[in-house]
Design a protein around this motif. Sequence first.
Motif, PDB file in Angstrom:
ATOM      1  N   VAL A 139       0.947  -1.497  -0.087  1.00  0.00           N
ATOM      2  CA  VAL A 139      -0.091   0.000  -0.380  1.00  0.00           C
ATOM      3  C   VAL A 139       1.236   1.426   0.044  1.00  0.00           C
ATOM      4  CG1 VAL A 139      -1.873   1.102   0.550  1.00  0.00           C
ATOM      5  CG2 VAL A 139      -1.653  -1.611   1.119  1.00  0.00           C
ATOM      6  N   PRO A 140       1.115   2.570  -1.033  1.00  0.00           N
ATOM      7  CA  PRO A 140       1.939   3.198  -1.205  1.00  0.00           C
ATOM      8  C   PRO A 140       0.630   4.294   0.457  1.00  0.00           C
ATOM      9  CG  PRO A 140       0.134   2.594  -3.525  1.00  0.00           C
ATOM     10  CD  PRO A 140      -0.153   2.032  -2.274  1.00  0.00           C
ATOM     11  N   LEU A 141       2.372   4.694   0.602  1.00  0.00           N
ATOM     12  CA  LEU A 141       1.905   5.621   1.965  1.00  0.00           C
ATOM     13  C   LEU A 141       0.493   6.960   1.338  1.00  0.00           C
ATOM     14  CD1 LEU A 141       5.523   6.732   2.834  1.00  0.00           C
ATOM     15  CD2 LEU A 141       4.155   5.516   4.361  1.00  0.00           C
ATOM     16  N   PRO A 142       0.085   7.130   2.101  1.00  0.00           N
ATOM     17  CA  PRO A 142      -1.565   7.750   1.692  1.00  0.00           C
ATOM     18  C   PRO A 142      -1.192   9.514   1.453  1.00  0.00           C
ATOM     19  CG  PRO A 142      -1.762   7.506   4.119  1.00  0.00           C
ATOM     20  CD  PRO A 142       0.037   7.093   4.111  1.00  0.00           C
ATOM     21  N   GLY A 143      -2.690   9.618   1.085  1.00  0.00           N
ATOM     22  CA  GLY A 143      -3.043  11.022   1.383  1.00  0.00           C
ATOM     23  C   GLY A 143      -4.391  11.373   2.095  1.00  0.00           C
ATOM     24  N   GLY A 144      -4.640  12.312   2.316  1.00  0.00           N
ATOM     25  CA  GLY A 144      -5.376  13.185   3.030  1.00  0.00           C
ATOM     26  C   GLY A 144      -5.481  14.741   3.274  1.00  0.00           C
ATOM     27  N   CYS A 145      -5.911  15.164   4.304  1.00  0.00           N
ATOM     28  CA  CYS A 145      -5.551  16.277   3.904  1.00  0.00           C
ATOM     29  C   CYS A 145      -4.824  16.424   4.534  1.00  0.00           C
ATOM     30  CB  CYS A 145      -6.360  16.931   4.898  1.00  0.00           C
ATOM     31  SG  CYS A 145      -7.869  17.659   4.751  1.00  0.00           S
ATOM     32  N   ALA A 146      -3.494  18.020   4.030  1.00  0.00           N
ATOM     33  CA  ALA A 146      -1.975  18.064   4.131  1.00  0.00           C
ATOM     34  C   ALA A 146      -2.260  19.466   5.676  1.00  0.00           C
ATOM     35  CB  ALA A 146      -1.640  18.862   2.871  1.00  0.00           C
ATOM     36  N   ILE A 147      -2.688  18.541   6.447  1.00  0.00           N
ATOM     37  CA  ILE A 147      -2.547  18.864   8.212  1.00  0.00           C
ATOM     38  C   ILE A 147      -1.360  18.783   9.158  1.00  0.00           C
ATOM     39  CG2 ILE A 147      -4.853  19.236   7.614  1.00  0.00           C
ATOM     40  CD1 ILE A 147      -5.044  16.557   9.276  1.00  0.00           C
ATOM     41  N   GLY A 148      -0.581  18.140   8.385  1.00  0.00           N
ATOM     42  CA  GLY A 148       1.135  17.574   8.750  1.00  0.00           C
ATOM     43  C   GLY A 148       1.549  16.424   8.490  1.00  0.00           C
ATOM     44  N   ALA A 149       2.455  15.755   9.024  1.00  0.00           N
ATOM     45  CA  ALA A 149       3.731  14.838   8.360  1.00  0.00           C
ATOM     46  C   ALA A 149       3.120  13.700   8.086  1.00  0.00           C
ATOM     47  CB  ALA A 149       4.749  14.827   9.017  1.00  0.00           C
ATOM     48  N   ARG A 150       1.878  13.449   8.578  1.00  0.00           N
ATOM     49  CA  ARG A 150       1.373  12.095   8.860  1.00  0.00           C
ATOM     50  C   ARG A 150       2.108  11.145   8.924  1.00  0.00           C
ATOM     51  NH1 ARG A 150      -4.765  13.837   6.667  1.00  0.00           N
ATOM     52  NH2 ARG A 150      -5.368  12.019   8.473  1.00  0.00           N
ATOM     53  N   PRO A 324     -16.925  34.679  23.868  1.00  0.00           N
ATOM     54  CA  PRO A 324     -15.083  34.423  23.265  1.00  0.00           C
ATOM     55  C   PRO A 324     -14.861  32.400  24.748  1.00  0.00           C
ATOM     56  CG  PRO A 324     -14.633  35.906  24.681  1.00  0.00           C
ATOM     57  CD  PRO A 324     -16.559  36.468  23.937  1.00  0.00           C
ATOM     58  N   THR A 325     -14.177  32.416  23.906  1.00  0.00           N
ATOM     59  CA  THR A 325     -14.215  30.456  24.843  1.00  0.00           C
ATOM     60  C   THR A 325     -13.083  30.292  24.209  1.00  0.00           C
ATOM     61  OG1 THR A 325     -14.526  28.439  25.771  1.00  0.00           O
ATOM     62  CG2 THR A 325     -15.238  29.747  23.162  1.00  0.00           C
ATOM     63  N   ASP A 326     -11.674  29.160  24.951  1.00  0.00           N
ATOM     64  CA  ASP A 326     -10.677  28.778  24.664  1.00  0.00           C
ATOM     65  C   ASP A 326     -10.516  27.446  24.957  1.00  0.00           C
ATOM     66  OD1 ASP A 326      -9.025  31.547  25.552  1.00  0.00           O
ATOM     67  OD2 ASP A 326      -8.927  30.868  27.488  1.00  0.00           O
ATOM     68  N   ILE A 327     -10.262  27.206  23.278  1.00  0.00           N
ATOM     69  CA  ILE A 327      -9.848  26.030  22.654  1.00  0.00           C
ATOM     70  C   ILE A 327      -8.899  25.133  22.670  1.00  0.00           C
ATOM     71  CG2 ILE A 327     -10.509  24.458  20.936  1.00  0.00           C
ATOM     72  CD1 ILE A 327     -12.860  25.659  20.306  1.00  0.00           C
ATOM     73  N   GLU A 328      -8.780  23.531  23.259  1.00  0.00           N
ATOM     74  CA  GLU A 328      -7.853  23.079  22.684  1.00  0.00           C
ATOM     75  C   GLU A 328      -7.681  21.367  21.905  1.00  0.00           C
ATOM     76  OE1 GLU A 328      -3.685  23.019  25.586  1.00  0.00           O
ATOM     77  OE2 GLU A 328      -4.866  20.830  25.903  1.00  0.00           O
ATOM     78  N   THR A 329      -7.415  21.114  20.667  1.00  0.00           N
ATOM     79  CA  THR A 329      -7.815  20.197  20.282  1.00  0.00           C
ATOM     80  C   THR A 329      -7.498  18.930  21.276  1.00  0.00           C
ATOM     81  OG1 THR A 329      -6.109  19.743  18.790  1.00  0.00           O
ATOM     82  CG2 THR A 329      -7.920  21.538  18.163  1.00  0.00           C
ATOM     83  N   PRO A 331      -7.409  14.111  21.625  1.00  0.00           N
ATOM     84  CA  PRO A 331      -7.581  13.079  20.897  1.00  0.00           C
ATOM     85  C   PRO A 331      -9.589  13.059  21.884  1.00  0.00           C
ATOM     86  CG  PRO A 331      -5.343  12.312  21.560  1.00  0.00           C
ATOM     87  CD  PRO A 331      -5.967  14.008  22.262  1.00  0.00           C
ATOM     88  N   TYR A 332     -10.310  12.085  21.190  1.00  0.00           N
ATOM     89  CA  TYR A 332     -11.305  12.178  22.071  1.00  0.00           C
ATOM     90  C   TYR A 332     -11.691  11.362  23.184  1.00  0.00           C
ATOM     91  CZ  TYR A 332     -16.164  10.868  22.213  1.00  0.00           C
ATOM     92  OH  TYR A 332     -18.352  11.041  22.480  1.00  0.00           O
ATOM     93  N   PRO A 333     -12.265  11.381  24.545  1.00  0.00           N
ATOM     94  CA  PRO A 333     -13.255  12.712  24.162  1.00  0.00           C
ATOM     95  C   PRO A 333     -13.313  13.754  24.834  1.00  0.00           C
ATOM     96  CG  PRO A 333     -13.435  11.755  26.222  1.00  0.00           C
ATOM     97  CD  PRO A 333     -11.893  11.318  25.668  1.00  0.00           C
ATOM     98  N   GLY A 334     -11.534  14.287  24.330  1.00  0.00           N
ATOM     99  CA  GLY A 334     -11.216  15.721  23.869  1.00  0.00           C
ATOM    100  C   GLY A 334     -12.050  16.561  22.826  1.00  0.00           C
ATOM    101  N   PHE A 335     -11.280  18.008  22.934  1.00  0.00           N
ATOM    102  CA  PHE A 335     -11.735  18.711  21.841  1.00  0.00           C
ATOM    103  C   PHE A 335     -11.041  18.118  20.126  1.00  0.00           C
ATOM    104  CE2 PHE A 335     -12.644  22.107  18.626  1.00  0.00           C
ATOM    105  CZ  PHE A 335     -13.902  22.638  18.838  1.00  0.00           C
ATOM    106  N   PRO A 336     -12.516  17.387  19.361  1.00  0.00           N
ATOM    107  CA  PRO A 336     -12.022  16.973  18.362  1.00  0.00           C
ATOM    108  C   PRO A 336     -10.756  18.436  16.957  1.00  0.00           C
ATOM    109  CG  PRO A 336     -14.247  17.423  17.860  1.00  0.00           C
ATOM    110  CD  PRO A 336     -14.323  17.911  19.038  1.00  0.00           C
ATOM    111  N   THR A 359      -3.318  20.674  18.570  1.00  0.00           N
ATOM    112  CA  THR A 359      -2.166  19.748  19.581  1.00  0.00           C
ATOM    113  C   THR A 359      -1.914  18.164  18.781  1.00  0.00           C
ATOM    114  OG1 THR A 359      -3.670  18.261  21.209  1.00  0.00           O
ATOM    115  CG2 THR A 359      -2.625  20.960  21.684  1.00  0.00           C
ATOM    116  N   VAL A 360      -3.263  18.456  17.770  1.00  0.00           N
ATOM    117  CA  VAL A 360      -3.081  16.776  16.990  1.00  0.00           C
ATOM    118  C   VAL A 360      -2.343  17.107  15.983  1.00  0.00           C
ATOM    119  CG1 VAL A 360      -4.675  15.000  16.223  1.00  0.00           C
ATOM    120  CG2 VAL A 360      -5.737  16.158  18.012  1.00  0.00           C
ATOM    121  N   PHE A 361      -2.820  17.331  14.835  1.00  0.00           N
ATOM    122  CA  PHE A 361      -1.591  18.273  14.214  1.00  0.00           C
ATOM    123  C   PHE A 361      -0.445  18.966  14.027  1.00  0.00           C
ATOM    124  CE2 PHE A 361      -5.183  15.233  12.847  1.00  0.00           C
ATOM    125  CZ  PHE A 361      -4.541  14.658  12.197  1.00  0.00           C
TER     126      PHE A 361
END
Length: 463
Positions: A139-150, A324-329, A331-336, A359-361
């Motif tokens: 399986v070739p290395l995948p694509g998807g959204c360009a949001i980090g090295a993944r 206003p509110t602060d958000i930190e992304t 993993p689930y169940p945290g903010f997606p 923080t995820v990507f």
Amino acid sequence: MHSQNPILEGRPITLTLNSSNVSTASDADQPIIKIAGRSSLKGQVAISGAKNAALVIMAGALLCSEDCRLRNVPSLVDVGTMGQILSAVGVDLKRDGSVIDINARELTHSEAPYELVSQLRASFFIIGPLLARLGIAKVPLPGGCAIGARPVDLHVQGLRAMGAHVQIDHGIVEAYVTGSDRRLKGAKIYLDYPSVGATETLMMAAVLADGETIIDNAAQEPEVIDLANFCRAMGAKIEGAGTKKLVISGVSHLHSVDYSIIPDRIEAGTFLLAAAITGSELTLAPVIPDHLTAVIAKLRKTGSTIVAEDNQVIRIIPGQEILPTDIETLPYPGFPTDMQAPFMSLLTLSKGNSLITETVFENRLHHVAELIRMGADIRMKGNTAIVSGVPILSGAPVRATDLRAGAALVLAALAAEGETTISDLQHLDRGYERIDLKLKDLGARIERIEPLPESENSSAKDK
Ligand SMILES: CC(=O)N[C@H]1[C@@H](OP(=O)(O)OP(=O)(O)OC[C@H]2O[C@@H](n3ccc(=O)[nH]c3=O)[C@H](O)[C@@H]2O)O[C@H](CO)[C@@H](O)[C@@H]1O
Ligand SMILES: C=C(OP(=O)(O)O)C(=O)O
């Protein structure tokens, strides 16, 4: 594929082509969405099946040599591409609206084509079931959204722990299992990070493995639980889905199944934000409110009232102003992370300052530059966006740099003064089913304009 209907085939939908709307020759080269902002929305919106559950469950269908019927599959470009990948390895696949019948009795190829795999992230997840069924997979290395090295190192380490030989050459991940039965062996795996994709790949690999596999620090996302439920409905033995520890006892065979995909929590979250940013009351169904706990909590902080009914309907009544509110992304169940860009659009119009930390990507803030183009006041510090609310956004030509960035721009445009033109829709088409038509039905002034046919396009350019 049966249907002649582009919606059912997951292709973009051609709406009206009003040549008076096509203002420049470059506009004519690609589809665009035009939105005239500041309309209020009203009504009920139907939430489609979850993209990220549907895609991995389609991959999971490779595990079964009997019939799999999947229901509530969304009509998306990614689903169409995943269908082509399954066909390329020998699967018989038929689609009728939101129902897909998959028969993977005979897998004729162990290699997935680069041209298809490079288009979406979830395509890589077939490596688990292919290895489990055939003892070999390329399986070739995948694509998807360009949001980090993944990277896929966690997938690879887990497969190696299960006895697979894995090497990456010329961008292709090649894995095989030796031994007379070419069967993966159960193993104890600890994931350094609760990766959604690695948890899913390894769960699928373990389902047909010899012995027990334990995945510690597993992802707990609803899509992981949906995959586990799908596999269990085929006879797999999986415990702990939705917790940090998965225990999978391998079986030798799975049986046929008829399974319905969960509603898309990210699409639902996007429509909740459409309501909040336009100050409109909306009702969403079907939804699983528990899947949206973090998003609902943050929306309440911004002043919206949210009522969950019958565990499948959500009603939102926005407040007089956006707080206003602060958000930190997290993993689930945290903010997606998939809701980070859309939520940022809402906060650009809040009465104060908000901090949004991704923080995820490591590279998922491309939408900031586009929102600034629309008049947002955002400064960046590392992976934190400091969003100072402004009284109004203004329509502008903008680019959807990735899938959720595209959704963020649609939301900003709905609230903005004047007209916004959004290009690079290929990302949006991967993940939202008929977003323009769904919004139009709610009262938005939104139009998708398809490119002119090649001949008309070149004569337009000649003028
Ligand atoms: C098709 C699909 O389901 N996509 C979702 C899936 O992506 P995906 O499965 O790619 O996301 P992961 O949870 O794997 O990635 C999270 C983080 O882990 C890192 N990582 C991941 C795997 C690995 O082997 N090594 C590694 O370092 C990634 O680079 C990223 O920084 O979960 C993401 C996190 O909720 C969502 O944003 C995506 O919409
Ligand atoms: C990042 C996403 O998708 P993918 O993992 O397919 O790139 C997404 O759905 O927001």
